[in-house]
Design an enzyme around this catalytic site. Sequence first.
Site, mmCIF file in Angstrom:
data_model
loop_
_atom_site.group_PDB
_atom_site.id
_atom_site.type_symbol
_atom_site.label_atom_id
_atom_site.label_comp_id
_atom_site.label_asym_id
_atom_site.label_seq_id
_atom_site.Cartn_x
_atom_site.Cartn_y
_atom_site.Cartn_z
ATOM 1 N N TYR A 73 39.855 46.486 38.984
ATOM 2 C CA TYR A 73 38.943 46.862 37.900
ATOM 3 C C TYR A 73 37.830 47.813 38.330
ATOM 4 O O TYR A 73 36.977 48.180 37.536
ATOM 5 C CB TYR A 73 38.332 45.629 37.227
ATOM 6 C CG TYR A 73 37.698 44.640 38.189
ATOM 7 C CD1 TYR A 73 36.590 44.986 38.936
ATOM 8 C CD2 TYR A 73 38.223 43.357 38.338
ATOM 9 C CE1 TYR A 73 36.011 44.086 39.816
ATOM 10 C CE2 TYR A 73 37.656 42.455 39.211
ATOM 11 C CZ TYR A 73 36.542 42.822 39.953
ATOM 12 O OH TYR A 73 35.978 41.947 40.824
ATOM 13 N N CYS A 106 4.715 19.548 50.087
ATOM 14 C CA CYS A 106 4.230 18.769 51.220
ATOM 15 C C CYS A 106 3.214 19.630 51.966
ATOM 16 O O CYS A 106 3.459 20.804 52.239
ATOM 17 C CB CYS A 106 5.409 18.433 52.121
ATOM 18 S SG CYS A 106 4.923 17.951 53.778
ATOM 19 N N ASP A 129 26.399 26.638 38.026
ATOM 20 C CA ASP A 129 26.433 28.079 37.774
ATOM 21 C C ASP A 129 25.642 28.412 36.529
ATOM 22 O O ASP A 129 24.880 29.365 36.491
ATOM 23 C CB ASP A 129 27.888 28.526 37.521
ATOM 24 C CG ASP A 129 28.458 29.233 38.722
ATOM 25 O OD1 ASP A 129 27.813 29.148 39.788
ATOM 26 O OD2 ASP A 129 29.535 29.834 38.592
ATOM 27 N N ARG A 170 33.950 40.096 49.554
ATOM 28 C CA ARG A 170 32.627 40.645 49.302
ATOM 29 C C ARG A 170 31.602 40.214 50.346
ATOM 30 O O ARG A 170 30.724 40.987 50.711
ATOM 31 C CB ARG A 170 32.138 40.218 47.909
ATOM 32 C CG ARG A 170 30.773 40.809 47.617
ATOM 33 C CD ARG A 170 30.364 40.630 46.194
ATOM 34 N NE ARG A 170 29.860 39.291 45.950
ATOM 35 C CZ ARG A 170 29.383 38.876 44.788
ATOM 36 N NH1 ARG A 170 29.390 39.701 43.765
ATOM 37 N NH2 ARG A 170 28.950 37.663 44.628
ATOM 38 N N LYS A 228 36.299 39.018 32.286
ATOM 39 C CA LYS A 228 35.723 38.783 33.614
ATOM 40 C C LYS A 228 36.590 37.711 34.257
ATOM 41 O O LYS A 228 36.613 36.558 33.812
ATOM 42 C CB LYS A 228 34.275 38.310 33.476
ATOM 43 C CG LYS A 228 33.597 38.098 34.815
ATOM 44 C CD LYS A 228 32.119 37.863 34.612
ATOM 45 C CE LYS A 228 31.349 37.829 35.902
ATOM 46 N NZ LYS A 228 31.826 36.891 36.897
ATOM 47 N N LYS A 241 31.224 48.041 30.573
ATOM 48 C CA LYS A 241 30.809 49.109 31.494
ATOM 49 C C LYS A 241 30.646 50.404 30.702
ATOM 50 O O LYS A 241 31.469 50.689 29.821
ATOM 51 C CB LYS A 241 31.883 49.320 32.576
ATOM 52 C CG LYS A 241 32.127 48.076 33.421
ATOM 53 C CD LYS A 241 33.347 48.216 34.325
ATOM 54 C CE LYS A 241 33.594 46.883 35.039
ATOM 55 N NZ LYS A 241 34.881 46.824 35.720
HETATM 56 S S1 IVH Z 1 32.968 45.014 37.934
HETATM 57 C C1 IVH Z 1 29.776 47.175 40.393
HETATM 58 N N1 IVH Z 1 34.786 43.848 36.456
HETATM 59 O O1 IVH Z 1 32.406 39.324 38.754
HETATM 60 C C2 IVH Z 1 30.442 46.186 39.525
HETATM 61 N N2 IVH Z 1 33.698 42.530 38.095
HETATM 62 O O2 IVH Z 1 29.671 38.433 38.652
HETATM 63 C C3 IVH Z 1 31.645 45.593 40.133
HETATM 64 N N3 IVH Z 1 34.519 40.233 38.222
HETATM 65 O O3 IVH Z 1 31.526 40.537 41.900
HETATM 66 C C4 IVH Z 1 32.196 44.474 39.392
HETATM 67 N N4 IVH Z 1 36.034 40.406 36.657
HETATM 68 O O4 IVH Z 1 33.916 39.616 41.567
HETATM 69 C C5 IVH Z 1 33.897 43.689 37.438
HETATM 70 N N5 IVH Z 1 36.451 42.968 35.124
HETATM 71 C C6 IVH Z 1 35.570 42.819 36.091
HETATM 72 C C7 IVH Z 1 35.418 41.598 36.759
HETATM 73 C C8 IVH Z 1 34.453 41.494 37.749
HETATM 74 C C9 IVH Z 1 35.494 39.603 37.557
HETATM 75 C C10 IVH Z 1 33.689 39.601 39.252
HETATM 76 C C11 IVH Z 1 33.480 40.411 40.506
HETATM 77 C C12 IVH Z 1 31.983 40.571 40.602
HETATM 78 C C13 IVH Z 1 31.507 39.393 39.817
HETATM 79 C C14 IVH Z 1 30.101 39.563 39.315
#
Ligand code: IVH
Length: 749
Positions: free
Chosen positions: A236, A447, A43, A149, A128, A300
Amino acid sequence: MTDARAIEGLSEADAAAELAALAETLLRANQDYHAEDAPQLSDAEYDRLKQRNAAVEAAFPHLKRADSPSDQVGAAPSDGFSKVAHAQRMLSLGNAFDAAGITEFDARIRKYLGLGPDAPLRYTAEPKIDGLSLSLRYENGALVQAATRGDGAVGENVTANARTIGDIPTRITGAPELLEVRGEVYMSHADFAALNTRQSEAGTKTFANPRNAAAGSLRQLDPSITRSRPLRFFAYAWGALSGPLAETQKAAIDRLAAFGFQTNPLTVLCDGPDEMLAHYATIEQQRASLGYDIDGVVYKVDDLALQHRLGFRSTTPRWAIAHKFPAELAWTRLEAIDIQVGRTGALSPVARLTPVTVGGVVVSNATLHNEDYIAGRDSTGREIRDGKDIRVGDWVQVYRAGDVIPKVADVDLSKRPANAEPYVFPETCPECGSDAIREEGDAVRRCSGGLICPAQAVEKLKHFVSRGAFDIEGLGAKQIEMFYHDDQLPVRTPADIFSLEARDVRNLTKLANRDGSGETSARNLFAAIKERRSVPLGRVIFALGIRHVGEVAAADLARHYGSWAALAEAVDLAGPAAERQLQADRAEARERQAAVQEGRRARIKPVRDAVWDGLDPAAHAAWADLTGIDGIGVTVAVALVTSFQQAAERASIDALVAELSIKDAAAPEVTGSPVAGKTVVFTGTLEKMTRAEAKARAEALGARVSGSVSAKTDIVIAGPGAGSKARKATDLGVEILDEDGWLALIDGA
Ligand code: IVH
């Protein structure tokens, strides 16, 4: 940041080559991870390469490739669950890895919105969660659907399983009529440990980490198994809504909490990067004692009206970013280096390691990228790892963050065995023996066998049947391997798939399916193949597996040309121009070299221009039209045209097309917009909004935004300083608007 330094002085040619190599590596990593279940990159490395790719793209925006890895997201849904098209795409997040990444994020947003450095701008900051995302659809307060997703557009229907999770209310009150709640399913450390103990006592599979345990538990075909697993959920975000939740992100999250969802208690408001970074430090300190895995902090923009204005790039919002925690490391022995041959012939070195645990996961394979990486150089020839090369027998550092493909990051020279030899990268393909050639400016050795190389042919076929492409039920990577090597009923090109049933006069497919349901599976397979004879244009283009032509580029091409016939005609017409392009690139390289030797300035333009003299105007026009499609750069265009010109490749494409009924690409479906389906070009300076915002807005209204003016252009929006494009528009009689005229036209749309 090291990347910024590395980009200074990076030539355009090197940048293009690096982007090509990065696209190849990252697209392959996606394929390995999602389609093959055989990840090779960690990752962290994946993130690092994506970040490098974004940095090079930012420095050379015009070189951004149509198949840019920046535009790719997630995995396609698996079989077994029914599929759910998300009412609103489920997106991923852009990443940052250090403080500079966060100040740049803030600066980018200010620039996009035209805000000065001191204008107030507030963000939320929250952990996150390292789990898997889930979208919950509530209609009139009742949970009606839950979906993973998947690839962002289509996920798996896991409604019955989601209903068994205690944190997910099946009824809510006071919510808008339609509400899609989005969040993360995860498992706590304590529950994970107890589950693994139970599993091993019962002699069943244990999980590598809480995230895998959560994913494995949610994606059970039997909901009673999910019920027995201790899953949790944090809300979230949200998707489709019939009415607004609030005016700010924080207030919207508070409303979700009021509906009965768990929201993360570490969510706070921050006034700018300093406070964001301070909260990052707080969360990082608490990380070990939270009781569940997190892999970073998400920021955000708090004001939802600003979020709306900022909108999205193809797979990530502009208004949010993930600030990742640093990766995990371990040392182990490099036992061997194997070479894998990919769809486009790329030879990828893979490290075979003495198994070692890195962050709770046993790692035995890791990527070594390419021959330069092994030798201790980057693709521009500069030293990496202080120039240390990597040899079989070495003690190496393995690096991963999260759960995917690890990478070999460093080597300990003090532990190098005395007899370790420098690694000699093969110059012939290990699969077919053809020469493996490294073009100038390409980091990757390829190749040259084309379709005669079994590895390339098989990988191409696997790509052809993969999810974004033909997605034929019952014909996955395993079956492709089997049919490819079957002497009686071989499938060696895509067209062979469609002639399979007609050729199967002796019922051999029945034998191939030895699981007892031979007859039925053969019948099902033929039905699934038949169903795919009628396919949308974009999918066909993507399925061809042409280098650099990813899903996004394929969709752009389909939208632009509309039909297979128009595309094929244009690509054929442009053929001679693509050759000139390659000549022009070579002429430029020669001129640069000569200039250096002669100690003078290089005269690029006249040298390049001379190459184009005398080219058939129709070829020139077709080429200009192709390379003018927004998102289709010269690299993609050259790859597309050259693949159509290669005899074996072309025969394979023509044979395939003869088997299909290709659906024309419909104009974008935006109703009530005065510019839907129109091709527009922005030129000169815009004063009321930034170019990026103007483009995003025009596309949202169904317009195509092109970079060059042609007879197909409908409107040119010319700001102050507009030059040749505006003149060309006048010559062609194309409508020209100033910025106010454009805004008046789209006003209210
Ligand atoms: S916001 C449009 N908030 O991280 C944005 N995502 O790497 C929507 N994730 O697909 C995502 N914690 O599965 C958001 N506090 C958080 C999060 C979060 C984990 C995950 C989510 C997303 C992925 C992106």
